[in-house]
Design a protein around this motif. Structure first.
Motif, mmCIF file in Angstrom:
data_model
loop_
_atom_site.group_PDB
_atom_site.id
_atom_site.type_symbol
_atom_site.label_atom_id
_atom_site.label_comp_id
_atom_site.label_asym_id
_atom_site.label_seq_id
_atom_site.Cartn_x
_atom_site.Cartn_y
_atom_site.Cartn_z
ATOM 1 N N VAL A 155 0.683 -1.245 0.071
ATOM 2 C CA VAL A 155 0.133 0.032 -0.042
ATOM 3 C C VAL A 155 0.839 1.114 -0.020
ATOM 4 N N LEU A 195 -7.776 5.284 -0.858
ATOM 5 C CA LEU A 195 -6.718 4.765 -0.195
ATOM 6 C C LEU A 195 -6.806 5.543 1.418
ATOM 7 N N LYS A 253 -5.953 3.173 -6.585
ATOM 8 C CA LYS A 253 -5.941 3.769 -5.013
ATOM 9 C C LYS A 253 -5.981 5.042 -4.858
#
Length: 620
Positions: free
Chosen positions: A5, A47, A83
């Motif tokens: 991430v 995100l 994202k």
């Protein structure tokens, strides 16, 4: 977790404080996260919204070796999103599914402004379309199994820039002459167009392959080639832009090319035959060149447009060959595990419909919402009174997937139907009945599968479809097929009749209607789903239900005296639902109507089609 991430900029000036509040959920099956709810109160990327959840943040503590070379992909109801997707474009109460993908490529750090309604979203297939099937259009080949990709853009932003900002598309999309081709209509959108009209549409990327109407004009060292022009009669003539005639003006001191090509040869001739004697001539004034170009331009454009239109008019054999190629892609698409899993999940709502006391009458249905089951009206024939009271017992059977009949759940239907319409209603053909199941206790009520009303989708003009039902009264089956568009439907049927004409005795009367005035009332295809499958839901390749399989254009085989079918068809679900809503309003069944509204609100397209139209449905 750093490799999984990537962090996003958190500057408050990029995302100003606004009145912002919406909810959604996410699941992460590979990490045993089934459903986590998030209420987002600040506009930003998806995100950032996910990182407000403690469970999601906890993934950062995982062993980096486990996540090395991996990243996440996020699936929404619109498709797979990036994202940096703006959080406010996520549908209310949408369930996002997070999956792992290897060898991820960095996404462009897209900048999303404060929350506005100036954005659109559209989806793009992960595999290239016509003229570019061998091209790798994604930077990360692993993403081919995660489609379609949902792309966001500002309304006035060019398509090309939106795809660049998305970050998942390879350079070939921008360096070669590509365009978007809408899958349902074949409509083309160039990369230079703004995205305003693309909202909610589904495309694939195609490489443009326009035939050249003019040979290239250019200079290489001192050689100037000739160019083909189109005259007002549509003929072509080869004319040198630099007229070699003695009438050409020049002061004798102007720099001129040392050579001039005076003749061209047919394609395929050797380069030696193309060489001609060369002659030096002075370069004319540029005004003469400009005049020639201006005089030729309008006719050249007309000629190009006419040729393009001719190319787009495919013959039936060409269309048939294209359908064969498309069906190969369809079978591949419906064999992808994630699509199969989704269809199996949706198929839990499909049931077998059993009409007691009527020999050989069985069909298929599916839960619409709550305890209501949608199926075809023709299953019941004359066994329904005018007040919609059933004269026979009807039951529905779920989970009939194992031949030994284990784990099935059977529900009796109430004797009073919620709706029953079986007629030609003006321009529209109607054939549906809505049953209400009667669970005997709370335990049985819990076994009722979820409804498919919220999974509604529009009818695709072409492409793939999948039926789930109980053909022949057998266990539940699913079959992919390819939609036969209305423009080639008659040719497809005629081809079948030519090949099987020796066996065809008569074709039912509805055949002529669907081939003529009522084309939009039917979705046609070929399938092995025959008797017992009436009422089966028909899904598109995104898992949205758009129709109800109803029958085929039958004929009696003279050799075997059996019933066969030229083409099979489904009735569009939207037409059925529109008539259902009209009936509920006429009968003042406010409680059921309210439940339809509640379920439809979970699908904005459906809600607007059923309840926000100012014009009544044309039933004349």
């Amino acid at each position: 977790m750093a490799a999984m991430v990537k962090s996003e900029p958190l500057e408050s000036d990029i995302y100003p404080e606004t009145k912002h509040c919406h909810s959604f959920s996410f699941s992460f099956p590979t990490h045993k996260i089934t459903k986590e709810e998030i209420t987002c109160t600040k506009p930003g990327t998806i995100l950032r919204a996910l990182e407000t959840n403690d469970t999601f943040k906890g993934l950062n503590q995982m062993d980096k070796k486990t996540l090395k070379g991996k990243d996440i992909v996020i699936k929404s109801c619109k498709g797979y999103i990036v994202k940096h997707f703006p959080c406010w474009l996520i549908e209310e109460d949408d369930l996002l599914t997070i999956e792992m993908v290897t060898h991820a490529t960095d996404e462009t750090a897209g900048v999303t402004d404060e929350e506005t309604d100036n954005y659109v979203t559209f989806s793009v297939e992960t595999r290239a379309g016509k003229n570019s099937k061998t091209k790798q259009i994604l930077r990360n080949i692993q993403l081919q199994s995660y489609g379609p990709l949902c792309v966001y853009a500002k309304q006035k932003q060019e398509v090309k820039q939106a795809l660049r900002n998305d970050g998942r598309f390879s350079n070939i999309v921008f360096e070669q002459k590509c365009q978007l081709s809408e899958r349902s209509t074949g409509s083309k959108v160039s990369m230079g167009q703004i995205a305003k009209k693309l909202n909610g549409r589904n495309f694939e990327i195609c490489l443009t392959k326009l035939k050249e109407t003019a040979t290239k004009m250019g200079t290489s060292d001192s050689i100037i080639k000739t160019k083909t022009f189109v005259n007002s009669e549509g003929d072509t003539a080869q004319t040198s832009l630099f007229d070699p005639s003695p009438d050409s003006e020049g002061d004798g001191t102007q720099t001129s090319p040392s050579t001039l090509t005076t003749k061209t040869s047919d394609v395929g001739e050797s380069s030696s035959r193309r060489k001609q004697k060369r002659k030096c001539n002075p370069m004319p004034e540029h005004g003469e060149i400009l005049k020639i170009l201006r005089n030729q331009f309008d006719d050249l454009v007309k000629q190009i447009e006419s040729r393009r239109e001719d190319r787009q008019k495919k013959t039936f054999p060409e269309e048939l060959d294209l359908m064969k190629q498309e069906f190969g892609k369809i079978r591949q698409k419906f064999s992808e595990v994630h699509r199969v899993k989704k269809l199996i999940e949706l198929g839990a709502s499909v049931c077998q419909v059993i009409v007691d006391g009527v020999q050989g009458v069985q069909g298929t249905g599916f839960v619409l919402f709550d305890n209501f089951v949608l199926t075809n009206a023709h299953l019941f024939g004359d066994n329904v009174r005018r007040n919609m009271q059933l004269l026979v017992d009807v039951s529905v059977k779920f989970n009939y997937e194992n031949p030994n009949g284990s784990d099935v759940n059977v529900f009796k239907a109430k004797t009073l139907l919620i709706d029953f319409q079986y007629e030609d209603k003006g321009k529209h053909y109607i054939d549906y009945a809505i049953l209400e199941m009667d669970p005997q206790n709370k335990k049985q009520q819990k076994k009722v599968p979820p409804g498919l009303l919220r999974e509604y989708g529009p009818v695709p003009a072409c492409g793939g479809a999948c039926l789930i039902g109980h053909p022949g009264g057998l266990v539940k089956q699913m079959e992919p097929t390819s939609i036969i568009g209305s423009e080639i439907r008659e040719e497809a049927a005629n081809k079948y009749k030519r090949e099987n004409g020796h066996a065809i005795f008569t074709i039912n009367e509805r055949y002529e209607e669907v081939m003529q005035e009522n084309k939009d009332d039917f979705v046609t295809y070929n399938t092995s789903f025959f008797h017992g499958s009436s009422g089966s839901p028909v899904f598109d390749d995104l898992g949205r239900v758009f129709g109800m399989h109803t029958g085929g254009f039958e004929y009696e085989d003279k050799r075997t005296q059996s019933k066969q079918s030229v083409l099979e068809y489904a009735l569009p679900l939207l037409t059925t639902l529109q008539n259902f809503v009209i009936r509920l309003k006429e009968d003042n069944k406010q409680d059921v109507l309210t439940r339809v509204q509640d379920e439809a609100q979970k699908n904005l397209f459906l809600f607007e089609a059923l309840f926000k139209t100012d014009e009544p449905m044309d039933m004349s």
